[in-house]
Design an enzyme around this catalytic site. Structure first.
Site, PDB file in Angstrom:
ATOM      1  N   HIS A 120       0.812  -1.207   0.000  1.00 47.83           N
ATOM      2  CA  HIS A 120       0.000   0.000   0.000  1.00 47.83           C
ATOM      3  C   HIS A 120       0.852   1.266   0.000  1.00 47.83           C
ATOM      4  O   HIS A 120       0.670   2.172  -0.830  1.00 47.83           O
ATOM      5  CB  HIS A 120      -0.941  -0.016   1.213  1.00 47.83           C
ATOM      6  CG  HIS A 120      -1.793   1.206   1.326  1.00 47.83           C
ATOM      7  ND1 HIS A 120      -1.430   2.283   2.098  1.00 47.83           N
ATOM      8  CD2 HIS A 120      -2.958   1.547   0.730  1.00 47.83           C
ATOM      9  CE1 HIS A 120      -2.357   3.227   1.989  1.00 47.83           C
ATOM     10  NE2 HIS A 120      -3.298   2.790   1.172  1.00 47.83           N
ATOM     11  N   ARG A 283     -12.051   0.629 -11.879  1.00 45.29           N
ATOM     12  CA  ARG A 283     -11.937  -0.709 -11.292  1.00 45.29           C
ATOM     13  C   ARG A 283     -12.881  -0.764 -10.089  1.00 45.29           C
ATOM     14  O   ARG A 283     -12.758   0.031  -9.150  1.00 45.29           O
ATOM     15  CB  ARG A 283     -10.493  -0.934 -10.870  1.00 45.29           C
ATOM     16  CG  ARG A 283     -10.099  -2.398 -10.684  1.00 45.29           C
ATOM     17  CD  ARG A 283     -10.053  -2.920  -9.289  1.00 45.29           C
ATOM     18  NE  ARG A 283      -9.278  -2.227  -8.329  1.00 45.29           N
ATOM     19  CZ  ARG A 283      -8.021  -2.512  -7.992  1.00 45.29           C
ATOM     20  NH1 ARG A 283      -7.349  -3.420  -8.644  1.00 45.29           N
ATOM     21  NH2 ARG A 283      -7.421  -1.853  -7.023  1.00 45.29           N
ATOM     22  N   CYS A 473      -1.818  -2.701 -15.828  1.00 52.61           N
ATOM     23  CA  CYS A 473      -1.980  -1.622 -14.860  1.00 52.61           C
ATOM     24  C   CYS A 473      -1.265  -1.885 -13.539  1.00 52.61           C
ATOM     25  O   CYS A 473      -1.407  -1.124 -12.600  1.00 52.61           O
ATOM     26  CB  CYS A 473      -3.458  -1.308 -14.623  1.00 52.61           C
ATOM     27  SG  CYS A 473      -4.346  -2.691 -13.910  1.00 52.61           S
TER      28      CYS A 473
HETATM   29  C1  PEP Z   1      -2.333  -5.340  -9.552  1.00 53.10           C
HETATM   30  O1  PEP Z   1      -2.582  -6.298  -8.810  1.00 53.10           O
HETATM   31  O2  PEP Z   1      -1.359  -5.313 -10.341  1.00 53.10           O
HETATM   32  C2  PEP Z   1      -3.200  -4.161  -9.528  1.00 53.10           C
HETATM   33  C3  PEP Z   1      -3.020  -3.169 -10.376  1.00 53.10           C
HETATM   34  O3  PEP Z   1      -4.161  -4.099  -8.554  1.00 53.10           O
HETATM   35  P1  PEP Z   1      -3.836  -3.690  -7.026  1.00 53.10           P
HETATM   36  O4  PEP Z   1      -2.393  -3.261  -6.991  1.00 53.10           O
HETATM   37  O5  PEP Z   1      -4.780  -2.624  -6.667  1.00 53.10           O
HETATM   38  O6  PEP Z   1      -4.067  -4.994  -6.337  1.00 53.10           O
HETATM   39 MG    MG Z   2      -4.520  -6.393  -7.884  1.00 53.53          MG
END
Ligand code: PEP
Ligand code: MG
Length: 517
Positions: A120, A283, A473
């Site tokens: 995070h 998302r 992403c």
């Molecule tokens: C990922 O898992 O690469 C993603 C973009 O989603 P998050 O980082 O929010 O889990």
């Molecule tokens: Mg993810």
């Protein structure tokens, strides 16, 4: 190399290429610019000379570039208090969660004991361009002070961090100003855009109107990932907590969802309007429950592996009204943006799918919500490919998806079985030092293993749906080496934090150039 030398070098390079004034000269210039130079020019840097005089406290994972100086604060609340008193602050804590984001945003820099490139703190810091060092595992915090090695520092003492090297120093280092706005840099990036045009696009990961404006100013062509859970931080946190704690289909759930929908509609409208007419991929909610509930998590919701638990589409399936509410909020936002005279352009993306029937089910709910509105707005519906099973069964998944976006953070976590929050500082750094891994796979895509899943998913996905648009992403979308891989396997766009967009523009052009050589 100190910035000033490479900056002079860049200025000469651009001048010479301009005076030759040929396409070849421009291409040669773009091919020669190190992506690391662009990265260093975009952030304040640490003056190496001044840091030599400071005491090095420790080195963690260089999670978000740039250097920062400030007084130590151990919580988001104490960051806000210190800011009120006019101080500059570095937030130092175990790890962060959405509840800390208000303080994180105000900090000059962030240091965490736990976490890695995809945790995070790292993801949020990169998104906001805040220097960060994570996974500083030798650090302990207790009773208003921090201990690392032999050093003990009280809350309020001054520290300096270098997010390019992962170093944390006691005392105040001299900062070297960024080279943002240098015209030669802009010229190189414009030439890079000409080269990659028609081959691969660059989008940004952005969650607010402010992020979207920043993304555009860095040259993004849309938003590849808008994480809606980031809209539920700060004063919105009690709303999502209320929903999570309510019983399914209860009156309490209904009321909490109504409140969430109002907040979500205006937040979404802000992002969509800011990036319009460029596209934004919304998302739907994907956060491990503990990120919202923290220490208030009731026993029945506690999970041993929250990142493998009730996240993403799984939560949506056990709480049917959640994605229905988010879809209604999105449709409302599209109407609002259209009425404001802009051309909204948003898609819906479902996270953490591993079985096509999950996607079929939530897709049917989303389509029902869309069909219930008589306004002709029809967002396309796609999915993230971030579990190995989704990649392996991509042929089936693509039959229910208008687009794929590879979530390479989770995909890396799940293909290796490496926890993205726990393993980087202790295990991966050792693995890299021992040569077991050549690089940290959360930073640069593992083309052999994770890449195998991606190649397979693209081939099978396009077999069943030739129109399938494919993006990336995860954090790898801003990493030059990984961008080369993504271009090679036929990805249509990469999406990364706004501050990494210029590097991605250059890296993508270089990938295009090298494919022709
Ligand atoms: C990922 O898992 O690469 C993603 C973009 O989603 P998050 O980082 O929010 O889990
Ligand atoms: Mg993810």
């Amino acid at each position: 190399m100190e910035n000033i030398h490479t900056l002079n070098w860049l200025v000469d390079l651009v001048r010479n290429a301009k005076s030759e004034n040929t396409e070849e000269a421009k291409k040669d210039a773009v091919a020669l610019v190190p992506t690391s130079l662009v990265e260093s020019l975009l952030h304040d840097g640490a003056s190496r000379e001044s840091s030599k005089e400071l005491k090095l406290l420790g080195t963690g994972i260089a999670a978000s570039p740039g250097a920062a100086v400030g007084i130590i604060c151990f919580s988001s609340d104490s960051v806000l208090d210190a800011i009120d008193k006019g101080e500059k602050v570095v937030l130092v804590c175990n790890e962060t969660s959405p509840a800390d984001e208000v303080g994180m945003k105000m900090a000059e820099g962030i240091v965490t004991i736990r976490g890695g490139m995809a945790s995070h703190a790292a993801v949020v810091a990169r998104g906001w361009g805040i220097p960060a060092v994570v996974g500083l595992s030798g650090l302990e915090i207790s009773d208003g002070s921090m201990k690392i090695g032999e050093s003990v520092l009280e809350e309020g003492s001054c520290i300096s961090i270098d997010g390019n090297t992962g170093e944390v120093f006691s005392g105040e280092m001299e900062l070297r100003e960024s080279g943002k706005g240098i015209s030669e840099l802009e010229i190189i990036l414009d030439w890079a855009d000409e080269i990659r045009s028609g081959f691969i696009k660059i989008r940004a990961n952005a969650d607010t109107g402010e992020d979207a404006d920043r993304a555009l100013s860095f040259g993004a062509e849309g938003i590849g990932l808008c994480r809606t859970e980031h809209m539920f931080m700060g004063d919105r946190l009690p709303l999502i907590q209320r929903f999570i704690l309510a019983d399914d289909e209860s009156e309490e759930e209904k009321e909490s969802l109504n409140e969430l929908m109002i907040a979500q509609r205006s937040d979404l409208a802000e992002v969509i309007a800011a990036i319009a007419p460029n596209p934004v991929t919304i998302r739907l909610l994907d956060a491990p429950l503990h990120e919202f509930l923290g220490s208030d998590t009731p026993d029945e919701l506690l999970e041993h592996n929250p990142m493998l638990g009730t996240r993403g589409v799984r939560l949506a399936i056990i709480r049917e009204q959640l994605y229905r509410m988010q879809t209604r909020a999105l449709i409302g936002a599209l109407v609002d943006v259209k009425e404001a005279g802009k051309k909204p352009n948003a898609d819906i993306m479902i996270p953490l799918v591993s079985e096509v029937k999950e996607l079929n089910l939530v897709r049917s709910w989303i389509e029902e919500e869309i069909a219930s509105v008589e306004d002709g707005l029809r967002p396309s519906i796609g999915t993230m490919i971030e579990t190995p099973r989704a990649g392996i069964t991509a042929e089936e998944i693509a039959s229910a998806a208008d687009f794929f976006s590879f979530g390479t953070n989770d995909l890396t976590q799940l293909v290796f079985g490496f926890s993205r929050d726990d393993i980087e500082s202790r295990v991966i750094s050792k693995y890299v030092n021992e040569g077991i891994l050549s690089v940290n796979p959360f930073e640069t895509l593992d083309s052999q293993g994770v890449g195998h899943v991606i190649r397979h998913a693209i081939e099978k996905g396009r077999k069943s749906n030739p129109e399938l648009e494919i993006g990336v992403c995860g954090e790898h979308g801003g990493d030059p080496e990984s961008i080369k891989f993504f271009f090679g396997v036929g990805v249509n766009y990469v999406s990364c934090s706004p501050f990494r967009v210029p590097v991605a523009r250059l890296a993508a052009a270089q990938a295009v150039l090298s494919s022709f050589n």
